[in-house]
Design a protein around this motif. Structure first.
Motif, PDB file in Angstrom:
ATOM      1  N   LEU A 108       1.226  -1.227  -0.147  1.00 15.92           N
ATOM      2  CA  LEU A 108      -0.148   0.322  -0.069  1.00 15.92           C
ATOM      3  C   LEU A 108       0.771   1.729  -0.153  1.00 15.92           C
ATOM      4  O   LEU A 108       0.216   2.212  -0.600  1.00 15.92           O
ATOM      5  CB  LEU A 108      -1.247  -0.195   1.178  1.00 15.92           C
ATOM      6  CG  LEU A 108      -1.773   1.209   1.263  1.00 15.92           C
ATOM      7  CD1 LEU A 108      -2.548   1.342   0.067  1.00 15.92           C
ATOM      8  CD2 LEU A 108      -2.696   0.804   2.694  1.00 15.92           C
ATOM      9  N   PHE A 109       2.328   0.963   0.705  1.00 19.06           N
ATOM     10  CA  PHE A 109       2.940   2.041   1.090  1.00 19.06           C
ATOM     11  C   PHE A 109       3.561   2.601  -0.877  1.00 19.06           C
ATOM     12  O   PHE A 109       3.571   2.143  -1.718  1.00 19.06           O
ATOM     13  CB  PHE A 109       4.274   2.293   1.498  1.00 19.06           C
ATOM     14  CG  PHE A 109       4.247   2.147   3.225  1.00 19.06           C
ATOM     15  CD1 PHE A 109       4.727   3.204   3.431  1.00 19.06           C
ATOM     16  CD2 PHE A 109       3.454   0.790   3.386  1.00 19.06           C
ATOM     17  CE1 PHE A 109       4.321   3.112   4.483  1.00 19.06           C
ATOM     18  CE2 PHE A 109       4.117   0.909   4.811  1.00 19.06           C
ATOM     19  CZ  PHE A 109       3.801   1.763   5.304  1.00 19.06           C
ATOM     20  N   GLY A 110       2.960   4.183  -0.964  1.00 14.19           N
ATOM     21  CA  GLY A 110       3.222   4.670  -1.743  1.00 14.19           C
ATOM     22  C   GLY A 110       2.340   5.303  -3.101  1.00 14.19           C
ATOM     23  O   GLY A 110       2.619   5.745  -3.902  1.00 14.19           O
ATOM     24  N   ILE A 111       1.203   4.806  -2.494  1.00 13.14           N
ATOM     25  CA  ILE A 111      -0.634   4.868  -3.006  1.00 13.14           C
ATOM     26  C   ILE A 111      -0.310   6.020  -2.993  1.00 13.14           C
ATOM     27  O   ILE A 111      -1.318   6.923  -4.185  1.00 13.14           O
ATOM     28  CB  ILE A 111      -1.174   3.441  -3.218  1.00 13.14           C
ATOM     29  CG1 ILE A 111      -0.911   1.891  -3.251  1.00 13.14           C
ATOM     30  CG2 ILE A 111      -2.120   4.226  -3.946  1.00 13.14           C
ATOM     31  CD1 ILE A 111      -0.646   1.861  -4.540  1.00 13.14           C
ATOM     32  N   ALA A 112      -0.295   7.029  -2.075  1.00 11.63           N
ATOM     33  CA  ALA A 112      -0.674   7.761  -1.122  1.00 11.63           C
ATOM     34  C   ALA A 112       0.520   8.681  -0.896  1.00 11.63           C
ATOM     35  O   ALA A 112       0.639   7.569  -0.165  1.00 11.63           O
ATOM     36  CB  ALA A 112      -2.140   8.280  -0.953  1.00 11.63           C
ATOM     37  N   ILE A 302      -0.671  14.993   0.840  1.00 11.34           N
ATOM     38  CA  ILE A 302      -2.248  15.648   1.409  1.00 11.34           C
ATOM     39  C   ILE A 302      -1.873  15.417   2.741  1.00 11.34           C
ATOM     40  O   ILE A 302      -1.331  14.802   3.882  1.00 11.34           O
ATOM     41  CB  ILE A 302      -3.169  14.766   2.085  1.00 11.34           C
ATOM     42  CG1 ILE A 302      -3.754  13.566   0.839  1.00 11.34           C
ATOM     43  CG2 ILE A 302      -4.344  14.052   2.642  1.00 11.34           C
ATOM     44  CD1 ILE A 302      -3.870  12.068   0.041  1.00 11.34           C
ATOM     45  N   LEU A 303      -2.046  16.960   3.737  1.00  7.38           N
ATOM     46  CA  LEU A 303      -1.579  17.069   4.516  1.00  7.38           C
ATOM     47  C   LEU A 303      -2.469  16.860   5.667  1.00  7.38           C
ATOM     48  O   LEU A 303      -3.914  17.552   5.752  1.00  7.38           O
ATOM     49  CB  LEU A 303      -1.250  18.878   4.871  1.00  7.38           C
ATOM     50  CG  LEU A 303      -0.505  19.232   6.098  1.00  7.38           C
ATOM     51  CD1 LEU A 303       0.399  18.466   6.992  1.00  7.38           C
ATOM     52  CD2 LEU A 303      -1.106  20.457   6.132  1.00  7.38           C
ATOM     53  N   LEU A 304      -2.151  16.100   7.007  1.00  5.67           N
ATOM     54  CA  LEU A 304      -2.964  15.915   8.346  1.00  5.67           C
ATOM     55  C   LEU A 304      -2.780  16.742   9.357  1.00  5.67           C
ATOM     56  O   LEU A 304      -2.011  16.611  10.090  1.00  5.67           O
ATOM     57  CB  LEU A 304      -3.339  14.765   8.391  1.00  5.67           C
ATOM     58  CG  LEU A 304      -4.182  13.343   7.420  1.00  5.67           C
ATOM     59  CD1 LEU A 304      -3.756  11.876   7.096  1.00  5.67           C
ATOM     60  CD2 LEU A 304      -4.903  13.793   6.864  1.00  5.67           C
ATOM     61  N   LEU A 305      -3.957  17.687   9.494  1.00  3.89           N
ATOM     62  CA  LEU A 305      -3.639  18.641  11.035  1.00  3.89           C
ATOM     63  C   LEU A 305      -3.973  18.717  12.068  1.00  3.89           C
ATOM     64  O   LEU A 305      -5.817  19.300  11.516  1.00  3.89           O
ATOM     65  CB  LEU A 305      -3.290  20.319  10.722  1.00  3.89           C
ATOM     66  CG  LEU A 305      -2.398  20.447   9.358  1.00  3.89           C
ATOM     67  CD1 LEU A 305      -2.645  22.017   9.199  1.00  3.89           C
ATOM     68  CD2 LEU A 305      -0.853  20.535  10.456  1.00  3.89           C
TER      69      LEU A 305
END
Length: 359
Positions: A108-112, A302-305
């Motif tokens: 899954l790593f690298g998909i997003a 994609i940023l998650l704050l």
């Protein structure tokens, strides 16, 4: 790269939840302990297989339920990507990409690519080395599948070697089999050290200007990679320290004991810096991580704050918000005042109340 939507079933305090996101700024506001962070956690978990909290799968499944589902739709380079994640209380998770099951979660790593920023990250400078190693490893694993392969194998070797070190106490005849694990440990470990060296070098080229702006051009920040053992000396040091490892029953040499150090004017700010210097360095690190991902993949992460703005003064708030205007961002907060005061553009607002989300 954007997350278009997510659907949760039996995840944390959400029995069932469907959300569609804007490609710009998405804000989740509400009182504490309502479920805002759980939404960010589900996105990060579905994209990386890991909880940012380090939680195990069984801990995110609703109480009295045996399984949970996360279904996330993304858009990457103009193409749709669907990730289905099936979390089970007593079995390994199941994952499918565009309807096709994958055999290893690492696929899954690298998909997003995700950058998660929480108040705990502001303490990354003064906390223990394990957190700083995790920062390096999580970013490199998203960017480089070869690194992920080497790290996964290295960690397995360390576990097996430590197990053998304990068994030798009762069965001294097994000591000769240590060579087998030492060879593999050096093989994978050297590649990890080399990639981490390059990663820190690239980060330093980015963080210089970012930290300069945040500190008003008063300070220059430098990141040093503190190797437990150098790539060149790994094999020799492992052999020299074998007696020590046998006594402690632990592998005490290798990149699993590395650290990174943050210096201003040659001084280690973990030991000698003020809280303000440590927090500014941590913010610089996260902003540099975003820029590094942009350069590496030719797209935005994609940023998650997670409730970070409340921990920053107005100048740092403004700089952070100015830096993320072109990135899809999911933000949690208790109120909207900081965004209004900074005249920050908000594309979509969600109000979270006791596990219910209103927009």
């Amino acid at each position: 790269m954007i997350v278009e939507s997510i659907k949760l079933e039996n995840f944390r305090n959400y029995k069932s939840l469907k959300l569609k996101f804007d490609k710009g700024t998405n804000i989740f506001y509400g009182d504490n302990a309502q479920g805002k962070t759980n939404i960010l956690e589900s996105v990060y978990l579905c994209g990386t297989t890991k909880s940012h909290k380090g939680s195990k799968d069984r801990e995110v499944i609703q109480f009295d339920e045996q399984e949970s589902h996360i279904r996330m739709n993304l858009e990457r380079n103009g193409s749709p990507v669907k990730i289905d994640m099936h979390l089970k209380r007593n079995k390994p998770k199941g994952i499918a990409i565009n309807g096709v099951p994958i055999h290893k979660a690492s696929e899954l790593f690298g998909i997003a690519n995700f950058v998660f920023f929480s108040p705990e990250d502001l303490n990354i400078i003064k906390n223990g080395p394990a957190e700083r190693r995790r920062f390096i490893d999580m970013e490199l694993c998203q960017l480089n599948k070869v690194y992920l392969y080497n790290l996964s194998n290295y960690n397995k070797v360390v576990v097996q070697r430590n197990k053998l070190l304990k068994e030798i106490t009762f069965r001294p005849d097994l000591i000769d089999t240590l060579d087998v694990w030492d060879i593999q440990m050096v093989q994978y470990g050297k590649k990890i050290i080399e990639e981490r060296r390059n990663f820190i070098k690239r980060l330093n080229s980015i963080i210089y200007d970012i930290h300069g702006h945040l500190s008003g051009k008063k300070e220059n920040l430098e990141i040093n990679y503190e190797e437990s053992v150098s790539l060149e000396d790994f094999e020799r040091e492992l052999r020299i320290n074998r007696d020590r490892d046998l006594k402690t029953k632990m592998s005490l040499t290798g990149p699993h004991r590395d650290d990174i150090c943050f210096k201003i004017k040659g001084a280690d700010i973990r030991k000698f810096g003020s809280q303000g210097q440590q927090r500014t360095a941590a913010l610089s690190l996260k902003l540099s991580e975003i820029e590094l991902v942009k350069q590496e993949i030719g797209d935005t992460p994609i940023l998650l704050l997670d409730d970070v703005l409340s921990e920053l003064d107005s100048n740092r708030q403004r700089y952070l918000l100015d830096s993320i205007h072109d990135i899809q961002t999911l933000i949690t907060c208790t109120g909207l005042d900081d965004f209004i005061e900074n005249q920050f553009r908000i594309n979509r607002v969600f109000h979270v109340v006791e596990g219910h989300v209103y927009d």
